[in-house]
Scaffold this active site. Structure first.
Site, short mmCIF file in Angstrom:
data_model
loop_
_atom_site.label_atom_id
_atom_site.label_comp_id
_atom_site.label_asym_id
_atom_site.label_seq_id
_atom_site.Cartn_x
_atom_site.Cartn_y
_atom_site.Cartn_z
N GLU A 1 0.31 -0.95 -5.31
CA GLU A 1 0.64 -1.97 -4.31
C GLU A 1 -0.12 -3.29 -4.50
OE1 GLU A 1 0.13 0.29 -0.69
OE2 GLU A 1 1.91 1.47 -1.16
N LYS B 1 3.86 9.59 4.18
CA LYS B 1 3.16 9.15 2.98
C LYS B 1 1.74 9.72 2.93
CE LYS B 1 2.26 4.79 0.54
NZ LYS B 1 2.48 3.33 0.65
N ASP C 1 8.92 -1.06 -1.36
CA ASP C 1 7.58 -0.81 -0.82
C ASP C 1 7.75 0.30 0.20
OD1 ASP C 1 5.18 -0.75 0.49
OD2 ASP C 1 5.35 -2.75 1.37
N ASP D 1 -5.40 -5.58 2.16
CA ASP D 1 -4.14 -5.05 2.71
C ASP D 1 -4.39 -4.24 3.98
OD1 ASP D 1 -1.76 -3.75 3.29
OD2 ASP D 1 -1.42 -3.01 1.25
#
Ligand code: ADP
Ligand code: MG
Length: 519
Positions: free
Chosen positions: A171, A70, A8, A193
């Site tokens: 994800e 990211k 992850d 999330d």
């Protein structure tokens, strides 16, 4: 060949997991922590520092500490998201010759793929030390909304780090796998999330043994860092009120304050009060000053962060609407991301959806656990599961006045094929130009340009009399094929738009070789 690991690669933290004798196991960082900060720094000696060590010197080495990379990966410098992000960071973001967003330090310019590769190489090394064997392959997760170029760039980062990336998994899908959701029972899930910097809400469906993303939404500038910031501001104000000193410009004081604020926030998820004690944080006219809060109440932090928590609601409503369902249609609501440990966040989720699936899992590890499960699926250790993907953005062509005519709507399950009929707009028009874009805006200029081609030799006729059928075909790998066909003559032209990360194959190979030699 070596073992396969699940990674992850988060905006703030990454987590590694591997399947051992049928059970997913999280591999600890070098500091013995279950997750590792996604931070890379360059020291004065020119060495690379990764993870917790890099995080600890972030405030005192601001221009050469790269976090949140990211957010840059697979994006253009001109992106709105990049513009906003550049206001958040002390390091410099620059435009590469090809227009990609890169990072500039005094050590040089770096593509986000290279910076991510530094993190991935460390992950590979940690896993190899732990398992005592070589790691050759990996499954890496990405947000459901990542487009082709962001996915490809993530894959390239893996290649540069010396990993063969066998699969890029969404994800939320990995989280559902990690939660052990039974894909053979038809159900509808919401995956909520809330991480360190971003908030994602995804509606997933399991039907006939497959996972399908129905809709995905969120807020790319809402996460734990914002909670920390509000707490830091409050503590700075308190301190200034009591001691008359403004320490907001002192990097060393700020670094200490940042770490204690985050720790306090975490503690308040399991206790109702905590304290903060930072001796010798500054020097006043009468000597050293100490920052002390003897009792910091959970309710205080909840009040400070009330507006942040309220912002969680709208994206959830939007995702439900996009999926064409209401909250009561949901069978499960899964919590993902470290911030969902905060009781006030959980209360908000319950208020929005009416329920939470109670499961004893660590929300900041569950995506990696799911990625490890996917590894086992790939190697055949676990029965096959098919993961379906959706197009995260609408795809269309440019029509008159720079408008976007959508051919494939966002959230369409891929592979998919859609047709649309267009007519000429001028008398005796001899060709049409097909320009392909992705995005949600009415005007193509506000969307991303993907490619173009021309269909010529149209039959001569008055405006509107010649029809061109445009077909968009997206395959399971995200490769888009756009074809235009004049209806009476059958003349065709087409373009193929393959996912590209911004780095050429040669560049990826060279970077990979260079890293291998360096390590
Ligand atoms: P990512 O954004 O990389 O997916 P994570 O899911 O690891 O990150 O979430 C990181 C965030 O979760 C950080 O802001 C961290 O402070 C927060 N967090 C971790 N543990 C707790 C906790 N016990 N209570 C509140 N917040 C927490
Ligand atoms: Mg995450």
């Amino acid at each position: 060949m070596g073992r396969m690991i699940g990674i992850d690669l988060g905006t703030t933290n990454c987590c590694i997991a591997v399947l051992q004798d049928g059970d997913a196991q999280v591999i600890n960082s070098r500091q013995g922590e279950r997750t590792m900060p996604s931070v890379v720094a360059f020291s004065d000696e020119g060495t690379e520092i990764v993870g917790t060590t890099a995080q600890r010197q972030a405030v005192t080495n601001p221009n050469r500490t790269i976090f949140g990379v990211k957010r840059l990966i697979g994006r253009k410098f001109g992106d709105e998201e990049i513009e906003t992000w550049s206001e958040h960071v002390p390091y410099e973001i620059c435009a590469a010759p090809n227009g990609d967003a890169w990072v500039r330090t005094r050590d040089g310019d770096y593509s986000p793929q290279e910076i991510s590769a530094v993190i991935l190489q460390e992950i590979k090394a940690i896993a190899e030390d732990f398992l005592g064997e070589e790691i050759g392959e990996a499954v890496i997760t990405v947000p459901a909304y990542f487009n082709d170029s962001q996915r490809q760039a993530t894959k390239d980062a893996g290649t540069i780090a010396g990993l063969r990336v066998k699969n890029i998994v969404n994800e939320p899908t990995a989280a559902a796998l990690g939660y052990g959701i039974d894909k053979n029972r038809d159900q509808t899930l919401a995956i909520f999330d809330l991480g360190g910097g971003t908030f994602d809400i995804t509606i997933l469906k399991t039907e006939g043994g497959v996972f399908e993303v129905l809709a995905t939404h969120g807020d790319t500038f809402l996460g734990g860092d914002d909670f920390d910031r509000l707490l830091i501001e409050y503590l700075l104000d308190q301190f200034e009120g009591e001691c008359g000193e403004d320490i907001s410009d002192d990097p060393v004081a700020l670094q200490r304050l940042k770490e204690s604020a985050e720790t306090a926030k975490r503690e308040l998820s399991s206790t109702s009060t905590t304290s903060i004690n930072l001796p010798f944080i500054a020097t006043g006219p009468d000597g050293p000053l100490h920052l002390r809060v003897d009792v910091l109440e959970r309710t205080k932090v909840e009040r400070l962060c009330e507006q942040l928590i309220d912002r969680l609601e709208a994206p959830c409503k939007q995702a439900l609407a996009d999926a064409g369902i209401v909250a009561s249609d949901l069978d499960q609501v899964l919590l993902v991301g470290g911030m969902t440990r905060m009781p006030a966040v959980q209360a908000k989720v319950e208020e929005i959806f009416g329920k939470i699936t109670a499961k004893d899992v660590n929300p900041d590890e569950i995506v990696a656990v799911g990625a490890a499960t996917q590894c086992a699926i790939m190697t055949g250790e676990v029965q096959d599961v098919v993961l379906l993907d959706v197009t995260p953005h609408s795809l269309g062509v440019r029509v008159t006045e720079g408008r976007m005519s959508r051919v494939i709507e966002k959230n369409t399950t891929i592979p998919t094929s859609e047709k649309k009929l267009f007519a000429t707009t001028r008398d005796q028009q001899d060709h049409v130009e097909i320009s392909v874009y992705q995005g949600e805006d009415e005007l193509v200029d506000n969307n991303s340009y993907l490619g173009r081609f021309v269909l010529g030799d149209l039959p001569q006729a008055a405006a509107g009399k010649v029809n061109v059928e445009v077909t968009f075909l997206m395959d399971a790998d995200g490769v888009l094929n756009v074809k235009a066909r004049e209806v009476t003559t059958g003349r065709e032209a087409s373009v193929k738009i393959a996912p590209s990360s911004g780095l050429s194959k040669d560049e990826v190979r060279n970077l990979s070789n260079r890293r291998r030699k360096a390590s």
